[in-house]
Motif scaffolding. Sequence first.
Motif, short mmCIF file in Angstrom:
data_model
loop_
_atom_site.label_atom_id
_atom_site.label_comp_id
_atom_site.label_asym_id
_atom_site.label_seq_id
_atom_site.Cartn_x
_atom_site.Cartn_y
_atom_site.Cartn_z
N THR A 212 5.18 -8.56 -11.77
CA THR A 212 4.57 -7.76 -11.04
C THR A 212 3.39 -7.09 -11.43
OG1 THR A 212 5.60 -5.54 -10.89
CG2 THR A 212 6.61 -7.38 -9.65
N ASP B 146 7.24 2.85 -8.34
CA ASP B 146 6.25 2.35 -9.42
C ASP B 146 6.63 2.20 -10.73
OD1 ASP B 146 4.67 2.00 -7.04
OD2 ASP B 146 3.90 3.89 -7.35
N ASP C 170 3.02 -7.60 -6.00
CA ASP C 170 2.32 -6.16 -5.56
C ASP C 170 3.45 -5.36 -5.48
OD1 ASP C 170 0.50 -4.29 -5.58
OD2 ASP C 170 0.93 -4.08 -3.41
N THR D 55 7.68 -1.78 -1.90
CA THR D 55 7.52 -0.67 -1.32
C THR D 55 8.46 0.41 -1.57
OG1 THR D 55 7.83 -0.88 0.97
CG2 THR D 55 5.48 -1.44 0.17
N ARG E 122 3.77 4.94 -1.24
CA ARG E 122 2.95 3.59 -1.40
C ARG E 122 2.04 3.71 -0.24
NH1 ARG E 122 3.42 -1.88 -2.89
NH2 ARG E 122 5.04 -1.15 -4.47
N ARG F 90 2.83 -3.94 -10.35
CA ARG F 90 3.20 -2.68 -9.83
C ARG F 90 4.28 -1.88 -10.52
NH1 ARG F 90 1.13 0.80 -6.07
NH2 ARG F 90 0.31 -1.10 -5.09
N HIS F 91 5.25 -2.61 -10.81
CA HIS F 91 6.39 -1.80 -11.39
C HIS F 91 6.50 -1.87 -12.96
CE1 HIS F 91 8.09 -1.65 -7.52
NE2 HIS F 91 8.20 -2.91 -7.35
#
Length: 456
Positions: free
Chosen positions: A290, A270, A263, A266, A233, A292-293
Amino acid sequence: MKPKQSLEWIKQFELNCNNLNYKVGGIDCWPIARNTLLSIVLPKSRQGGQPKYSIASKQIIYFVRAVRDLFSFKKADIFVLTDTKFSENISGSIYLKDSHVIREEAKNNSETSTIALQNLFIGDNVVGRECCRSVFAIILISAVLAKLSFIVKFIPLLSGYVERLCGELSDAPMLSDSSISYEKLKSQIYTNILFCIVASRLFSYVLKRVRPKRAYVVCYYSVLGMSLCAACRRMEIPITDIQHGVAGGSMRAYSGWMNVPRDGYTTLPDRFLCWTVYDARAIREWAQHTVRHEAVAVGSLWRNYAIEKFLLREVEDQWADFFLKINDYEKKILITMQSSELAPLFVDVVKRSKPSYCFLIRMHPGFLLKKDQNYTDLTRSYPNVFFEQVSQIPIQVLMRHIDLHMTEWSGAVIDAYFENVRSIVISEVSLDYFEELIAQGKVIYAHTLKSILRNM
């Protein structure tokens, strides 16, 4: 507490806890704390006798090589973190399973890859050894510095966060159900956070040398795996988790994250490559909130590859005489062990079953077999019981030659499911881990001798 009960408590804790999320040096601390707590208190495979290791001169040489490896990483398009325990021995060659598949796909796309192994020693029989490097030095250096976790208490914001968090976790019902003390839990959380801080920095150094386009980790939820996630990240390298073992709606590392930042964390990957739609659905339930994931159900990369490349045909030929021998039995039953000794209930099943049934008993790949009285009785008095040969055969091949699979709560249930073989599970834990498959009738829960014999 059972897995689902513990997870439900954690979900409520996340919803009600103020200031749950805290980041230090790019490290999201809550996933480390949560995985630390649940890894301690939830059921795990049992080792009946840990092997003892001595520091031999050869091991010192390997460690020096591992330190050297940190300075020998070269540019590659793909970076994979794995361990040789996630491997398959085929005719003496060690295939790193999913990591091997990722490497081969990269090669087909004219991409280069580096496989980072957690092992101190990398054997000459590892397929693709030229692409492998040891990161054992990262583990050792981080573990040594993590022993100085008391210094974290001199970082006021971090120590304040851990003290407040552990204060709220002190009422966790799973603590009262386990042998872990509140003070030991707090100490372990401090240690794991510091380990992650150090290891992520060391991984950042390695990644600067490799400069990959993307990264992968097999089973992210070790502290080392979370450290790599944080390093990726920091350097804006997308990282993907490859499932190996039990996941789904009751597995602590994949399900029930209720307070994830928009977001993402970290210290989580992902992307998640999942074995089944049930595993992917458990992740999507929280990941959808999210940016991100995400999770994708792809099946077993290694299983699909082995079929496509006919890798297992050689195994079939190698063990043809053994398979011919067991074919004489009316029913062939595979028992996958959960620890270093066979569960007593399975011993009773073998002794109460018809002699026309044969039992293939596969040792847990991570444990040494405890050759106790039960082992001696079964190997001497029951010619329909097989131990040693079975553990040398890839489980995917075994599943093609059996009628029934039995275990406590091993992830081999999913291997059986892929090969359309029914499983009988005897641990209450399996009611949570394999809930969907039990509902479908693909898996049967039977916790008494009578119910097992009836369902055989």
